[in-house]
Design an enzyme around this catalytic site. Sequence first.
Site, PDB file in Angstrom:
ATOM      1  N   CYS A 205     -26.388  -5.083   6.527  1.00  0.00           N
ATOM      2  CA  CYS A 205     -25.021  -4.557   6.627  1.00  0.00           C
ATOM      3  C   CYS A 205     -24.026  -5.700   6.469  1.00  0.00           C
ATOM      4  CB  CYS A 205     -24.826  -3.824   7.947  1.00  0.00           C
ATOM      5  SG  CYS A 205     -24.736  -4.884   9.386  1.00  0.00           S
TER       6      CYS A 205
ATOM      7  N   HIS B 253     -24.027  -4.004  14.395  1.00  0.00           N
ATOM      8  CA  HIS B 253     -23.709  -3.438  13.095  1.00  0.00           C
ATOM      9  C   HIS B 253     -22.276  -3.825  12.756  1.00  0.00           C
ATOM     10  CE1 HIS B 253     -24.160  -0.814   9.705  1.00  0.00           C
ATOM     11  NE2 HIS B 253     -23.258   0.053  10.094  1.00  0.00           N
TER      12      HIS B 253
ATOM     13  N   ASN C   5     -18.491   2.579   6.123  1.00  0.00           N
ATOM     14  CA  ASN C   5     -19.863   2.196   6.442  1.00  0.00           C
ATOM     15  C   ASN C   5     -20.634   1.920   5.147  1.00  0.00           C
ATOM     16  OD1 ASN C   5     -22.129   1.671   7.951  1.00  0.00           O
ATOM     17  ND2 ASN C   5     -22.189   3.659   8.979  1.00  0.00           N
TER      18      ASN C   5
END
Length: 349
Positions: free
Chosen positions: A157, A297, A317
């Site tokens: 991520c 995250h 995201n």
Amino acid sequence: MRLLTLLACLIVATIMAAANDDSDISMVMFTKFKKRYRKTYSKGTQCSYFRRWKNRKRMVNRHNQATALGQTSFRLVDNQFADESDDEWKSKLLGLAIPGEFNAKKLGIKELTSIDPEKDVGDRQILSSTITIPSSLDLRRHPCMPPIKSQSSCGACWAFIATTPVEFQSCLRNGNRTVILSEQQLIDCSGLYGNYGCRGGFYTLAWDYLFDIGGQTTNSTYPYRAAAGSCQFKPDVTRVSGRVSRYFYLDSNERTILSALLQRGPIAVSIVANSKFILYSSGIFDDETCKEGTVNHGLVLVGYGTANGTSFWIARNSWGPRWGQNGYILMKRNVNMCRLADYAFLALP
Ligand SMILES: *[C@@H]1O[C@H](CO)[C@@H](O)[C@H](O)[C@H]1NC(C)=O
Ligand SMILES: *[C@@H]1O[C@H](CO)[C@@H](O)[C@H](O)[C@H]1NC(C)=O
Ligand SMILES: *[C@@H]1O[C@H](CO)[C@@H](O)[C@H](O)[C@H]1NC(C)=O
């Protein structure tokens, strides 16, 4: 054999359903779920995926019932991740690790500057403190916002969070011509800066690398593979289309973050992602349990607004367009939701 396993699952499920009074969550629904997300399981694992999906589906239903009663402000869904174990979530979906030196406030001393537009920002003029703040901003459909990407089964991520602001800034400099840059370059080539490919990393380390190497090439030149490999980027040979010259650690204050987003563009942030976050569907995400804990995250803030009397952020995201609201989530603003204000950074070309 398969049929037998299924049958065994079904019998156990039926008994459990009777005991738990959730007979609405059936094998038939699981079959639909599998079809919707094109799920196939290796031999002998189906039962455990079914059990997990069932537990999550039960949680989703309970949560949505509470939402219908006006007790929460967002809905959940048994999305494509609903059958996966916590370990799978950790290794595939997440991938953010705050560098050790960061906590000791030693990271990037040469470029790291904390800014607060409310105070004197010196002669750098990064942000003005005398702007009018509109009630909302939404960069989702700005020509410089790339399409939603998917990290797939690679815990990187960090590379996606690092890339969006660079893409946006490069596009602005390009007269609004969309730029799609290579996360794979960051995954394969920034190991010496403290990143671990598909096993975690941090966006400022990726920017350190880009600063030193001269820039980021496009995704079409260096395509995404969702796996770490040897570095194919050749300095001074591979064409670069995005650059980072400096970045700023923003004060953990949502007014500063909003001001930076408004004046300069997307902001990289870290969050604590929990199971409700992963199964988010719509509405304004507001959950007590993610206000503390370890950040695991990251997201990119691309807008803000107010709906039904609640202020929210629009966050991007990297889990594909089928997650959340076409890949985005609304998160409650001004409460440091999921610790999103703690590691907010602005990167500039
Ligand atoms: C780029 O797009 C934004 C948003 O649509 C617009 O406000 C701006 O004027 C555009 N800039 C150029 C150079 O076309
Ligand atoms: C990046 O490259 C991969 C591999 O070619 C491709 O599947 C993906 O769609 C590309 N991403 C974007 C946003 O174009
Ligand atoms: C605001 O409330 C309405 C009605 O309850 C709902 O349909 C809508 O989705 C809500 N907006 C957000 C952003 O949650």
